[in-house]
Design a protein around this motif. Structure first.
Motif, mmCIF file in Angstrom:
data_model
loop_
_atom_site.group_PDB
_atom_site.id
_atom_site.type_symbol
_atom_site.label_atom_id
_atom_site.label_comp_id
_atom_site.label_asym_id
_atom_site.label_seq_id
_atom_site.Cartn_x
_atom_site.Cartn_y
_atom_site.Cartn_z
ATOM 1 N N LYS A 16 28.532 44.835 28.484
ATOM 2 C CA LYS A 16 29.243 45.693 27.530
ATOM 3 C C LYS A 16 28.260 46.560 26.756
ATOM 4 N N GLN A 17 27.154 45.955 26.355
ATOM 5 C CA GLN A 17 26.152 46.698 25.593
ATOM 6 C C GLN A 17 25.419 47.705 26.483
ATOM 7 N N ARG A 18 25.096 47.280 27.697
ATOM 8 C CA ARG A 18 24.328 48.144 28.594
ATOM 9 C C ARG A 18 25.116 49.373 28.997
ATOM 10 N N TRP A 19 26.409 49.199 29.284
ATOM 11 C CA TRP A 19 27.220 50.299 29.799
ATOM 12 C C TRP A 19 28.177 50.873 28.761
ATOM 13 N N ASN A 20 28.101 50.352 27.533
ATOM 14 C CA ASN A 20 28.898 50.891 26.425
ATOM 15 C C ASN A 20 30.398 50.864 26.737
ATOM 16 N N VAL A 21 30.877 49.711 27.206
ATOM 17 C CA VAL A 21 32.306 49.521 27.442
ATOM 18 C C VAL A 21 32.780 48.344 26.595
ATOM 19 N N GLU A 22 34.014 48.433 26.126
ATOM 20 C CA GLU A 22 34.550 47.397 25.259
ATOM 21 C C GLU A 22 35.640 46.567 25.936
ATOM 22 N N THR A 23 36.389 47.196 26.845
ATOM 23 C CA THR A 23 37.522 46.513 27.463
ATOM 24 C C THR A 23 37.439 46.617 28.981
ATOM 25 N N GLY A 24 38.276 45.822 29.653
ATOM 26 C CA GLY A 24 38.323 45.819 31.105
ATOM 27 C C GLY A 24 37.965 44.463 31.667
ATOM 28 N N VAL A 25 37.905 44.375 32.992
ATOM 29 C CA VAL A 25 37.518 43.140 33.673
ATOM 30 C C VAL A 25 36.459 43.466 34.718
ATOM 31 N N LEU A 26 35.550 42.531 34.918
ATOM 32 C CA LEU A 26 34.436 42.722 35.843
ATOM 33 C C LEU A 26 34.827 42.245 37.237
ATOM 34 N N VAL A 27 34.614 43.081 38.235
ATOM 35 C CA VAL A 27 34.894 42.715 39.621
ATOM 36 C C VAL A 27 33.766 41.816 40.129
ATOM 37 N N LYS A 28 34.131 40.597 40.497
ATOM 38 C CA LYS A 28 33.146 39.638 41.003
ATOM 39 C C LYS A 28 33.079 39.663 42.522
ATOM 40 N N GLN A 29 34.242 39.855 43.173
ATOM 41 C CA GLN A 29 34.299 39.805 44.628
ATOM 42 C C GLN A 29 35.448 40.688 45.116
ATOM 43 N N VAL A 30 35.220 41.401 46.216
ATOM 44 C CA VAL A 30 36.244 42.252 46.820
ATOM 45 C C VAL A 30 36.496 41.750 48.241
ATOM 46 N N ILE A 31 37.754 41.429 48.550
ATOM 47 C CA ILE A 31 38.094 40.881 49.850
ATOM 48 C C ILE A 31 38.269 42.012 50.856
ATOM 49 N N PRO A 32 37.534 41.989 51.985
ATOM 50 C CA PRO A 32 37.635 43.068 52.970
ATOM 51 C C PRO A 32 39.068 43.259 53.466
ATOM 52 N N GLY A 33 39.470 44.514 53.630
ATOM 53 C CA GLY A 33 40.771 44.840 54.181
ATOM 54 C C GLY A 33 41.914 44.828 53.193
ATOM 55 N N LYS A 34 41.678 44.406 51.974
ATOM 56 C CA LYS A 34 42.725 44.317 50.952
ATOM 57 C C LYS A 34 42.780 45.633 50.151
ATOM 58 N N SER A 92 31.761 44.915 44.099
ATOM 59 C CA SER A 92 31.302 43.909 43.147
ATOM 60 C C SER A 92 30.457 44.574 42.065
ATOM 61 N N GLY A 93 30.742 44.268 40.798
ATOM 62 C CA GLY A 93 30.016 44.870 39.689
ATOM 63 C C GLY A 93 30.772 45.976 38.994
ATOM 64 N N ASP A 94 31.847 46.491 39.616
ATOM 65 C CA ASP A 94 32.681 47.501 38.951
ATOM 66 C C ASP A 94 33.452 46.868 37.791
ATOM 67 N N ILE A 95 33.850 47.689 36.824
ATOM 68 C CA ILE A 95 34.665 47.229 35.697
ATOM 69 C C ILE A 95 35.988 47.990 35.722
ATOM 70 N N ILE A 96 37.083 47.270 35.978
ATOM 71 C CA ILE A 96 38.407 47.890 36.045
ATOM 72 C C ILE A 96 38.933 48.095 34.625
ATOM 73 N N ALA A 97 39.259 49.360 34.290
ATOM 74 C CA ALA A 97 39.722 49.697 32.941
ATOM 75 C C ALA A 97 41.189 50.112 32.908
ATOM 76 N N GLN A 98 41.722 50.553 34.066
ATOM 77 C CA GLN A 98 43.112 51.004 34.107
ATOM 78 C C GLN A 98 43.686 50.754 35.492
ATOM 79 N N LEU A 99 44.936 50.265 35.529
ATOM 80 C CA LEU A 99 45.662 50.060 36.772
ATOM 81 C C LEU A 99 47.021 50.712 36.632
ATOM 82 N N GLY A 100 47.378 51.567 37.609
ATOM 83 C CA GLY A 100 48.609 52.313 37.437
ATOM 84 C C GLY A 100 48.466 53.189 36.205
ATOM 85 N N PHE A 101 49.396 53.021 35.274
ATOM 86 C CA PHE A 101 49.341 53.806 34.039
ATOM 87 C C PHE A 101 49.142 52.900 32.822
ATOM 88 N N GLU A 102 48.608 51.693 33.096
ATOM 89 C CA GLU A 102 48.400 50.717 32.033
ATOM 90 C C GLU A 102 46.914 50.444 31.845
#
Length: 464
Positions: free
Chosen positions: A387-405, A414-424
């Motif tokens: 949060k401090q390094r990338w200056n983000v306050e909210t969201g969830v950290l992607v730990k693993q992405v399943i191939p083909g999904k 892996s390592g991305d931070i999801i901040a919005q899904l759809g319009f939420e």
């Protein structure tokens, strides 16, 4: 007499200079001729991603009243194709290349120097080292010899062979300009001590071999630093010593197990070195220790400065993950460190780095397992340090992405931070679960995420 002696000296100097020049510019034709048959061109197709065909410049000059006639062409979609290089390491048809060359590909085609083409099987991939192992079913194959990258020295001549910009089997030469470069990947992980060279490496060279003058592979070309998209004389190769271990593990079990210590580290500057009683800046400063980690169990504490690990010198903080990552889990390692200006020696049992590709392979083999939910993404709360390094306050950290999904098809890593899904907006894990549960099926939806601190928008679709 003086004039004649001066002339003799001049001739002698020219002869010596010519001999030195001959020694400094090696003859490479035999090396290239002998090893080119083992270098392959790799073409891939990813049907899960599509690219929009570009608008010809002529259409920009068409009057508005007629332009709608050409709009269907502008919306034409086609699968994403990419290319790279690789090299054959055995007569059985095993081929080494970069992970990013084949990542996400539905089809991998290997072309040999004699124009034979084969569909390749991906035996295993390792994101952290950016290496992949392929296999083709073919006969009469040439193969390369591995060299000892630990023996490389700055200033030594090296040669690259590959297919830059699709130009088949091009060779370029240069020197090693630095060793042990630390370059974090997109997930801010750093497990490769890169070889830096001034060899001309361009798009399409990725995955190709880097040879020493004995015709041995000492590196795998992986990255370039560029402002134009082409070579500016700053390229980076994965050392052969690391690659051989990764390839052996991929061949044996399809995954790579790495050593893990469980610490956060930073650089030791001049002031910190003086405060800790060191004669000069050296080592890795421990910022934090994960509870229950191998480091915590061994008694390593924040404020310690690790100077040696398992017999290897830690010159700068980036050396520590390089060393620890190459140690097999379960190994007893000796740690030499400075604590409160006094030297200490500790023993630590190296753990297994969490989030290995083994989890993804198990899920891929059993898609019904349900791991990752509707998106095929495993998430966790964002650590405060990120949060401090990338200056983000909210969201969830992607730990693993399943191939083909859906998450993989949307380009999440892996390592991305999801901040919005759809319009939420996604504030935390609880928000994420609620939003994912209510997402409609068979509908393109926006998704916003941060990658290395940069906000990115993509689209995602949950298929019924």
């Amino acid at each position: 007499m003086v004039k004649r002696c001066t002339q003799y000296l001049l001739v002698l100097c020219l002869l010596v200079s010519g001999a030195a020049s001959a020694r400094g510019l090696p003859e490479l034709t035999e090396l290239i001729e002998d090893n080119s048959p083992a270098v392959v061109k790799i073409n891939t197709v990813d049907r899960n991603r599509t690219s929009r065909s570009s608008q010809p410049q002529l259409q920009q000059e068409i009057p508005d009243i007629f332009r709608h006639l050409f709009e269907p062409r502008q919306r034409q979609q086609r699968p994403v194709a990419s290319m790279g290089s690789g090299f054959i390491i055995s007569e059985e048809g095993y081929i080494v290349t970069n992970n990013h060359v084949v990542d996400g590909a539905d089809q991998v085609t290997v072309t040999l120097t004699d124009r034979r083409e084969y569909e390749a099987q991906v035996i295993g991939k390792d994101v952290r080292s950016d290496l992949a192992l392929l296999k083709i079913d073919a006969e009469d194959l040439s193969s390369v010899r591995w060299g000892d990258s630990e023996e490389l020295q700055v200033g030594e001549w090296v040669v690259a062979i590959g297919s830059p910009f699709g130009l088949d089997y091009s060779a370029s030469a240069g020197i090693v300009s630095a060793m042990g470069r630390s370059i974090p990947n997109e997930s801010r992980e750093n497990y490769v001590p890169f070889i830096q060279t001034d060899v001309a490496i361009n798009p399409g060279n990725s995955g190709g071999p880097l040879f020493n003058l004995d015709g041995e592979v000492v590196g795998i070309n992986s990255q370039i630093y560029t402002r134009s998209g082409g070579s500016i004389g700053l390229s980076f190769a994965i050392p052969a010593s690391l690659a051989q271990d990764v390839v052996a593990q991929l061949k044996e079990k399809g995954r790579v197990d790495r050593g893990w210590l469980g610490v956060g580290i930073s650089n030791v500057d001049r002031n910190m070195a003086e405060a800790m009683g060191l004669g000069k800046p050296a080592g890795a400063l421990i910022d934090q220790v994960s509870p229950g980690s191998p480091a915590a169990q061994a008694g390593i504490m924040p404020g310690d400065i690790i100077l040696r690990f398992h017999g290897q010198k830690i010159g700068v903080f980036g050396d520590l993950p390089h060393v620890v990552g190459q140690i097999r889990p379960g190994t007893q390692a000796q740690v030499e460190l400075i604590r409160n200006r006094k030297p200490e020696r500790l023993s630590v049992t190296v753990g297994t780095l969490p989030g290995s590709e083994d989890e993804a392979r198990q899920v891929a083999a059993n898609p019904s397992s349900g791991v990752g939910g509707r998106l095929g993404v495993v998430v966790e709360e964002i650590p405060d340090i990120l949060k401090q390094r990338w200056n983000v306050e909210t969201g969830v950290l992607v730990k693993q992405v399943i191939p083909g999904k859906p998450g993989a098809k949307a380009g999440l890593r892996s390592g991305d931070i999801i901040a919005q899904l759809g319009f939420e907006e996604v504030g935390d894990i609880s928000d994420y679960k609620t939003v994912v549960k209510d997402l409609p099926e068979d509908e393109l939806l926006p998704i916003r995420f941060f990658r290395a601190g940069q906000s990115t928008f993509r689209t995602i679709k949950i298929e019924s």
